[in-house]
Design a protein around this motif. Structure first.
Motif, PDB file in Angstrom:
ATOM      1  N   CYS A   4       4.254  -3.483  12.704  1.00 32.69           N
ATOM      2  CA  CYS A   4       4.200  -4.680  11.859  1.00 32.69           C
ATOM      3  C   CYS A   4       2.764  -5.040  11.478  1.00 32.69           C
ATOM      4  CB  CYS A   4       4.861  -5.852  12.586  1.00 32.69           C
ATOM      5  SG  CYS A   4       6.649  -5.674  12.769  1.00 32.69           S
ATOM      6  N   GLY A   5       1.834  -4.865  12.421  1.00 32.54           N
ATOM      7  CA  GLY A   5       0.429  -5.126  12.108  1.00 32.54           C
ATOM      8  C   GLY A   5      -0.098  -4.183  11.057  1.00 32.54           C
ATOM      9  N   SER A   6       0.289  -2.918  11.130  1.00 36.53           N
ATOM     10  CA  SER A   6      -0.139  -1.929  10.148  1.00 36.53           C
ATOM     11  C   SER A   6       0.427  -2.244   8.773  1.00 36.53           C
ATOM     12  CB  SER A   6       0.309  -0.531  10.592  1.00 36.53           C
ATOM     13  OG  SER A   6      -0.018   0.441   9.629  1.00 36.53           O
ATOM     14  N   VAL A   7       1.704  -2.606   8.714  1.00 32.36           N
ATOM     15  CA  VAL A   7       2.319  -2.988   7.437  1.00 32.36           C
ATOM     16  C   VAL A   7       1.594  -4.192   6.833  1.00 32.36           C
ATOM     17  CG1 VAL A   7       4.391  -3.973   6.376  1.00 32.36           C
ATOM     18  CG2 VAL A   7       4.593  -2.029   7.941  1.00 32.36           C
ATOM     19  N   ALA A   8       1.349  -5.199   7.644  1.00 30.63           N
ATOM     20  CA  ALA A   8       0.679  -6.407   7.165  1.00 30.63           C
ATOM     21  C   ALA A   8      -0.716  -6.095   6.640  1.00 30.63           C
ATOM     22  CB  ALA A   8       0.594  -7.439   8.294  1.00 30.63           C
ATOM     23  N   ASN A   9      -1.449  -5.254   7.348  1.00 31.72           N
ATOM     24  CA  ASN A   9      -2.800  -4.900   6.939  1.00 31.72           C
ATOM     25  C   ASN A   9      -2.804  -4.225   5.573  1.00 31.72           C
ATOM     26  OD1 ASN A   9      -5.643  -4.573   7.307  1.00 31.72           O
ATOM     27  ND2 ASN A   9      -5.295  -2.450   7.891  1.00 31.72           N
ATOM     28  N   ASN A  10      -1.895  -3.281   5.369  1.00 32.54           N
ATOM     29  CA  ASN A  10      -1.879  -2.529   4.118  1.00 32.54           C
ATOM     30  C   ASN A  10      -1.322  -3.337   2.960  1.00 32.54           C
ATOM     31  OD1 ASN A  10      -2.844   0.314   4.784  1.00 32.54           O
ATOM     32  ND2 ASN A  10      -1.369  -0.052   6.403  1.00 32.54           N
ATOM     33  N   VAL A  11      -0.363  -4.191   3.225  1.00 33.05           N
ATOM     34  CA  VAL A  11       0.121  -5.080   2.162  1.00 33.05           C
ATOM     35  C   VAL A  11      -0.989  -6.037   1.740  1.00 33.05           C
ATOM     36  CG1 VAL A  11       1.748  -6.920   1.599  1.00 33.05           C
ATOM     37  CG2 VAL A  11       2.534  -4.916   2.845  1.00 33.05           C
ATOM     38  N   MET A  12      -1.774  -6.512   2.716  1.00 34.09           N
ATOM     39  CA  MET A  12      -2.850  -7.443   2.390  1.00 34.09           C
ATOM     40  C   MET A  12      -3.918  -6.777   1.529  1.00 34.09           C
ATOM     41  SD  MET A  12      -3.651 -10.534   2.659  1.00 34.09           S
ATOM     42  CE  MET A  12      -4.979 -11.093   1.583  1.00 34.09           C
ATOM     43  N   VAL A  13      -4.224  -5.513   1.790  1.00 37.44           N
ATOM     44  CA  VAL A  13      -5.181  -4.788   0.945  1.00 37.44           C
ATOM     45  C   VAL A  13      -4.630  -4.651  -0.471  1.00 37.44           C
ATOM     46  CG1 VAL A  13      -6.342  -2.589   0.563  1.00 37.44           C
ATOM     47  CG2 VAL A  13      -6.238  -3.550   2.860  1.00 37.44           C
ATOM     48  N   SER A  14      -3.335  -4.368  -0.598  1.00 35.27           N
ATOM     49  CA  SER A  14      -2.702  -4.251  -1.904  1.00 35.27           C
ATOM     50  C   SER A  14      -2.760  -5.573  -2.657  1.00 35.27           C
ATOM     51  CB  SER A  14      -1.240  -3.804  -1.743  1.00 35.27           C
ATOM     52  OG  SER A  14      -0.603  -3.685  -2.993  1.00 35.27           O
ATOM     53  N   VAL A  15      -2.545  -6.672  -1.958  1.00 33.22           N
ATOM     54  CA  VAL A  15      -2.643  -7.998  -2.570  1.00 33.22           C
ATOM     55  C   VAL A  15      -4.074  -8.264  -3.045  1.00 33.22           C
ATOM     56  CG1 VAL A  15      -2.534 -10.479  -2.094  1.00 33.22           C
ATOM     57  CG2 VAL A  15      -0.697  -8.972  -1.309  1.00 33.22           C
ATOM     58  N   THR A  16      -5.049  -7.884  -2.239  1.00 33.00           N
ATOM     59  CA  THR A  16      -6.456  -8.081  -2.604  1.00 33.00           C
ATOM     60  C   THR A  16      -6.804  -7.318  -3.863  1.00 33.00           C
ATOM     61  OG1 THR A  16      -7.022  -8.335  -0.259  1.00 33.00           O
ATOM     62  CG2 THR A  16      -8.836  -7.907  -1.775  1.00 33.00           C
ATOM     63  N   VAL A  17      -6.316  -6.094  -3.993  1.00 33.73           N
ATOM     64  CA  VAL A  17      -6.551  -5.302  -5.206  1.00 33.73           C
ATOM     65  C   VAL A  17      -6.055  -6.047  -6.436  1.00 33.73           C
ATOM     66  CG1 VAL A  17      -5.831  -3.219  -6.453  1.00 33.73           C
ATOM     67  CG2 VAL A  17      -6.572  -3.046  -4.076  1.00 33.73           C
ATOM     68  N   ASP A  18      -4.891  -6.694  -6.314  1.00 29.26           N
ATOM     69  CA  ASP A  18      -4.301  -7.399  -7.454  1.00 29.26           C
ATOM     70  C   ASP A  18      -5.000  -8.721  -7.757  1.00 29.26           C
ATOM     71  OD1 ASP A  18      -2.445  -5.416  -7.779  1.00 29.26           O
ATOM     72  OD2 ASP A  18      -0.895  -6.402  -6.595  1.00 29.26           O
ATOM     73  N   LEU A  19      -5.585  -9.343  -6.756  1.00 30.80           N
ATOM     74  CA  LEU A  19      -6.174 -10.670  -6.934  1.00 30.80           C
ATOM     75  C   LEU A  19      -7.481 -10.661  -7.711  1.00 30.80           C
ATOM     76  CD1 LEU A  19      -5.592 -12.383  -3.450  1.00 30.80           C
ATOM     77  CD2 LEU A  19      -4.508 -12.974  -5.618  1.00 30.80           C
ATOM     78  N   PHE A  20      -8.191  -9.507  -7.704  1.00 34.20           N
ATOM     79  CA  PHE A  20      -9.531  -9.475  -8.273  1.00 34.20           C
ATOM     80  C   PHE A  20      -9.639  -8.454  -9.401  1.00 34.20           C
ATOM     81  CE2 PHE A  20      -9.910 -11.121  -4.017  1.00 34.20           C
ATOM     82  CZ  PHE A  20     -10.801 -12.175  -4.151  1.00 34.20           C
ATOM     83  N   PRO A  21     -10.517  -8.715 -10.395  1.00 33.60           N
ATOM     84  CA  PRO A  21     -10.730  -7.755 -11.486  1.00 33.60           C
ATOM     85  C   PRO A  21     -11.523  -6.545 -11.012  1.00 33.60           C
ATOM     86  CG  PRO A  21     -12.224  -9.620 -11.707  1.00 33.60           C
ATOM     87  CD  PRO A  21     -11.282  -9.957 -10.581  1.00 33.60           C
ATOM     88  N   THR A  22     -11.605  -5.521 -11.866  1.00 33.16           N
ATOM     89  CA  THR A  22     -12.222  -4.246 -11.498  1.00 33.16           C
ATOM     90  C   THR A  22     -13.637  -4.411 -10.956  1.00 33.16           C
ATOM     91  OG1 THR A  22     -10.925  -3.181 -13.220  1.00 33.16           O
ATOM     92  CG2 THR A  22     -12.775  -1.938 -12.330  1.00 33.16           C
TER      93      THR A  22
END
Length: 528
Positions: A447-465
């Motif tokens: 669960c910690g691994s899933v949360a970590n990787n989902v959070m990175v994916s969210v960060t990618v979407d939150l910010f421009p290039t």
């Protein structure tokens, strides 16, 4: 409302793919339209394989010590605090270089620095195999963290910028699954090498089984650096810099590999000039030199610490702090905990509840229960088997999350994973047997691994290039600061009793779950 806008952006990208060639000739395409038109095929599969190799190399830098110091504790005369230091020092290197790497990747591009980062990291891993003292091992582990932080952070941006919104979160979960696969293969490798009586001298240097183990773990990073020399630059980064012709050429090649059609049949004929589009007040010069890129880069990173990005980076840092710190406090100590369990069962010829076994072995090195002199217990196959079970569970968890994320959404998966991780961390205190301890720790790590990787994916979407890799790097820097501090403290938590380590880790995961409620929904959001 934001979710509806994100859905509309995705629908626009899908509709753009259905335009005729004539329409594309007259209408410059956005990145989302261009990458959607390349379709999904062989090229994406090859990228997935490369990502798996690179992710494996990155996870080894932070995980090898968990197995090495059990085997090297006599050769290097390691105390419990020394082991905590070895787990923490790699994170110290990552913290030192986080901002610099994020800045360089966002202004100079992805490819060349990925090549340099993985190759130099491999050199330091190979050097660590020659360590004859704790000091040299600490130095090389610090330098590994200093280098690998950049390539690993940029990997998420690089892979995201070759996929449309439909596949982007799936590939972030592939990174997570690859890391979990690495956590399965690592104990397999350790089990194969570390128990062997490999003791020899070469050029006045003493080598042991753990030296050979470290030497082998440098190969994934070395091979990743070599393979990246054959990969193109990120087309999204090229568009951001005004290099549209180069980006269009890459799109054509990806399209040709995926579809089998000639590159000339790629339906998009021109790309939107992103240098003429204002991004949070920053300016990017088309066809800029490296010097211009560095000067403009300093201006481009300013918006991340001001509105409207200040609240986003604050949330990102808080989430990464709680997730990375709590997960790695327990993950990196699991092999040692399993070793203590094995030693207890060997000496007492019976099992007991987890707390009883831990309290018998945490105040002294695990080998001290076997003899007064320093002797490593190599009759420890259970240590590796239990670690493999933990890694397999994490891999299955990430694969399952990658399948469900398109239907459930990132935010809901993040909340569920964090809450479950917190519950099962606390549950370890109540584990009445080795089997329950392994089961509870497996679910926690998954669960910690899933949360970590989902959070990175969210960060990618939150910010421009222009801010994306910097945002990931800053978030990881804060998270790894927590991981470093956590690994300094964890030996003392273990020594103080059974409750503190598991309750503290669980509390941080629950705190992350509460903070996740504040994160905006980024499902199906187009890259900017």
């Amino acid at each position: 409302m934001e979710s509806e806008i994100d859905f509309i952006d995705s629908r626009k990208a899908s509709a753009a793919f259905k335009r005729t060639s004539k329409q594309f000739t007259h209408v410059p395409a956005t990145f989302e339209e261009a990458i959607t038109a390349t379709e999904f095929g062989k090229y994406n599969v090859m990228l997935a394989i490369l990502v798996m190799l690179a992710s494996f190399g990155a996870v080894l830098d932070t995980s090898t010590m968990s197995y090495t110091f059990v085997a090297a504790q006599c050769d290097l005369e390691l105390s419990l605090s020394d082991k905590g230091l070895l787990n923490a020092v790699t994170y110290a290197g990552m913290i030192t270089s986080a901002m610099l790497w994020g800045f360089l990747f966002d202004v100079l591009g992805r490819k060349q620095l990925l090549i340099l980062g993985f190759l130099v990291d491999a050199v330091f891993v190979f050097t660590s195999a020659f360590s004859q003292s704790l000091l040299l091992l600490l130095i090389t582990k610090y330098l590994q963290g200093l280098i690998i932080n950049g390539p690993f952070a940029a990997l998420s941006s690089y892979i995201s910028e070759f996929h449309c919104a439909k596949y982007r979160p799936i590939f972030q979960m592939i990174i997570g699954t690859s890391i979990s696969l690495g956590q399965v293969l690592l104990p397999c490798l350790a089990w194969l090498v570390l128990p062997q009586p490999l003791d020899f001298t070469l050029i006045n240097l003493n080598f042991h089984s753990w030296s050979v183990f470290l030497l082998i773990t440098g190969l994934p990073a070395f091979l990743s650096g070599i393979v990246f020399t054959f990969c193109p630059e990120s087309p999204k980064f090229l568009m951001t810099c005004g290099e549209n012709e180069k980006a269009l050429e890459i799109f054509r090649k990806v399209y040709s590999v995926n579809t089998g059609n000639p590159p000339e049949s790629y339906p998009i004929k021109s790309l939107l000039d992103e240098t003429k589009v204002s991004m949070d007040g920053s300016h990017v010069t088309a066809h800029r030199s490296k010097g211009q890129a560095l000067r403009e880069g300093f201006q481009q990173i300013k918006p991340i610490f001001f509105k409207p990005h200040l609240s986003k980076i604050s949330l990102t840092c808080a989430m990464m702090l709680f997730i990375v710190m709590s997960q790695n406090m327990l993950r990196l100590w699991l092999p040692q905990i399993f070793q203590i369990i094995t030693d207890y069962q060997l000496v007492h010829e019976e099992s007991a509840n987890l707390c009883t076994m831990l309290e018998s072995g945490t105040l002294k090195p695990s080998n001290a229960t076997l003899a007064e002199e320093c002797v490593v217990n190599n009759n420890n196959s259970k240590v590796y088997i239990n670690s493999i079970i933990v890694g397999c569970t994490a891999m299955i968890g990430n694969a399952l999350a990658g399948t469900l994320i398109r239907f459930i959404g990132k935010k809901k998966i993040l909340l569920a994973a964090l809450t479950t991780a917190g519950i099962f961390s606390v549950s370890m205190y109540f584990a009445s047997s080795e089997e329950l301890a392994v089961a509870f720790s497996s679910i926690f790590i998954a669960c910690g691994s899933v949360a970590n990787n989902v959070m990175v994916s969210v960060t990618v979407d939150l910010f421009p290039t222009t801010l994306r890799t910097m945002a990931i790097a800053v978030g990881m820097m804060i998270g790894r600061t927590g991981a470093m501090a956590g690994n300094f403290v964890f030996p003392y938590l273990l020594a103080s009793g059974c409750e503190p380590p598991f309750f503290v880790v669980g509390a941080f995961m629950i705190a992350a779950a509460l903070v996740s409620l504040l994160i905006p929904n980024t499902d199906m959001k187009a890259l900017t």
